[in-house]
Every structure is written in structure tokens, then in C-alpha cells.
Design a protein around this motif. Structure first.
Motif, PDB file in Angstrom:
ATOM      1  N   THR A 121      25.995  11.601  40.885  1.00 31.88           N
ATOM      2  CA  THR A 121      27.054  11.665  39.891  1.00 31.88           C
ATOM      3  C   THR A 121      26.580  12.458  38.683  1.00 31.88           C
ATOM      4  OG1 THR A 121      28.560  10.358  38.505  1.00 31.88           O
ATOM      5  CG2 THR A 121      26.336   9.479  38.802  1.00 31.88           C
ATOM      6  N   GLN A 122      27.529  13.009  37.953  1.00 34.81           N
ATOM      7  CA  GLN A 122      27.193  13.602  36.658  1.00 34.81           C
ATOM      8  C   GLN A 122      27.554  12.643  35.540  1.00 34.81           C
ATOM      9  OE1 GLN A 122      28.935  17.520  36.456  1.00 34.81           O
ATOM     10  NE2 GLN A 122      27.437  18.353  37.864  1.00 34.81           N
ATOM     11  N   TYR A 136      31.067  14.768  31.332  1.00 34.69           N
ATOM     12  CA  TYR A 136      31.885  15.043  32.510  1.00 34.69           C
ATOM     13  C   TYR A 136      32.668  13.826  32.987  1.00 34.69           C
ATOM     14  CZ  TYR A 136      29.421  19.439  32.835  1.00 34.69           C
ATOM     15  OH  TYR A 136      28.931  20.679  32.563  1.00 34.69           O
ATOM     16  N   LYS A 139      34.355  11.969  37.016  1.00 36.77           N
ATOM     17  CA  LYS A 139      35.087  12.823  37.947  1.00 36.77           C
ATOM     18  C   LYS A 139      34.176  13.522  38.947  1.00 36.77           C
ATOM     19  CE  LYS A 139      38.543  13.699  34.442  1.00 36.77           C
ATOM     20  NZ  LYS A 139      38.957  14.605  33.420  1.00 36.77           N
ATOM     21  N   SER A 140      32.974  13.869  38.522  1.00 36.59           N
ATOM     22  CA  SER A 140      32.073  14.664  39.355  1.00 36.59           C
ATOM     23  C   SER A 140      31.095  13.750  40.089  1.00 36.59           C
ATOM     24  CB  SER A 140      31.305  15.645  38.470  1.00 36.59           C
ATOM     25  OG  SER A 140      31.447  16.939  38.914  1.00 36.59           O
ATOM     26  N   ASN A 141      31.483  13.289  41.265  1.00 39.42           N
ATOM     27  CA  ASN A 141      30.654  12.397  42.073  1.00 39.42           C
ATOM     28  C   ASN A 141      30.586  12.897  43.505  1.00 39.42           C
ATOM     29  OD1 ASN A 141      30.229  10.211  40.162  1.00 39.42           O
ATOM     30  ND2 ASN A 141      32.385   9.699  40.443  1.00 39.42           N
TER      31      ASN A 141
END
Length: 180
Positions: A121-122, A136, A139-141
Motif C-alpha cells: 500500500t501507499q 495518497y 486508494k493505491s493498494n
């Protein structure tokens, strides 16, 4: 039982005996040097005399941070975790993994890494000043299936060591533990 299973069982037995002896000895440095001598007898290029001399120099150097770290980990880690770590690092990653990686490199004509680095993840919940991670959101996973695919395919190629970065990987703690 196949050759890999025999190798794993043998390595596990040796680790058990070595750690038991290490826990009961007063002169750990001398014992580490004995282990280095035994490892140096394994016919692999990684265990060349030159490389083993470097290892022994590190063991003999009171200021060597790697030796101090290893010594601290051996003293302070739960015995079950210590055994699993030694098996993963020593057998799966180094002995068995190295052999499989070499075969995979030859078979596929590319560099197969000994370590895979990936970001589950981020996202991050720590809000450190100057850090980009938390910006972030969630959302970014990678999906659990994506992470599982990375590990499964890596193991098939001989890679058994994974380093998770991010963001803060433990934002995904349940999935990471499931993956383990």
C-alpha cells in the motif's frame, strides 16, 4: 522424501543443535567462528575462502554493526521466531533459493532477484513531516491476490525473501499476516 526436503530437515537439525549450543556457551564469538569454518566447507562459490575470511573479520571486530546486530537478534528473539528466521534466511533464501535462482536465470535468460521488494500500500497512518506516503490515502493498494501472486511466483523462481515498503505496510496487517 525428495532432496529438497532432506536438505531442509538436515539444515533444521543443524540449526537446532547450533542454537542450543550457542545459548549455552560463554564464548559466543569463538562459537560463531566455528560455525563460519563449517559453513566455509560447503562447496558453493558464495562460501569461498575470501568471503569466509571477511565473515570471520566481521565476527572478530567488536565495532562491526552487522555482528552486533546478529548477536543481539540471537539473544533477544523468541526461539520460535529465531528458528523460522534462520531457516528462511539460511536454507530457503541462501542454500535452496540460490540454487533455484541460478536455474531460473539460465532457463528464462533474465536476472531473478534474491529479494523482492514491493509496496502492499501507499497508505500510511503516521503523518511524518515531509513524507509523501500519507498523501495518497487508501486508494493505491495491491490486492491480496496480487501480493499472493508476487510471493508464489517468486518462490517458484527461487526467491524466498520479501521486503515490504510503502506507505506503511502494517496498514494492511491482517492481509500481510494471512500472506505469511
Amino acid at each position: 522424501m525428495n532432496r529438497t526436503d532432506i536438505g531442509r530437515e538436515t539444515f533444521s537439525f543443524v540449526i537446532d543443535k547450533a542454537v542450543d549450543r550457542l545459548d549455552s556457551t560463554d564464548n559466543k564469538r569463538k562459537y560463531y567462528l566455528k560455525i563460519a569454518d563449517l559453513v566455509g566447507m560447503i562447496p558453493m562459490k558464495e562460501f569461498s575462502k575470501e568471503n569466509m575470511d571477511k565473515v570471520k573479520a566481521a565476527i572478530n571486530d567488536d565495532d562491526n554493526r552487522w555482528f552486533r546486530l546478529i548477536d543481539q537478534v540471537m539473544d533477544d528473539t523468541d526461539p520460535t521466531v529465531r528458528k523460522r528466521t534462520l531457516m528462511t534466511m539460511g536454507y530457503e533464501t541462501f542454500l535452496n533459493g540460490t540454487t533455484t535462482i541460478r536455474k531460473s536465470r539460465e532457463k528464462y535468460g533474465c536476472n531473478v532477484p534474491w529479494l523482492i521488494l514491493f509496496d502492499p500500500t501507499q497508505a500510511c497512518n503516521m503523518h511524518c513531516k515531509g513524507c509523501w506516503s500519507g498523501t495518497y490515502g487508501h486508494k493505491s493498494n495491491l490486492t491480496f491476490d496480487d501480493m499472493d501472486r508476487i510471493v508464489t511466483q517468486g518462490k517458484e523462481l527461487g526467491t524466498h525473501l520479501y521486503f515490504m515498503t510503502g506507505g506503511e505496510p502494517l496498514v494492511r496487517k491482517k492481509e500481510i499476516l494471512k500472506l505469511m
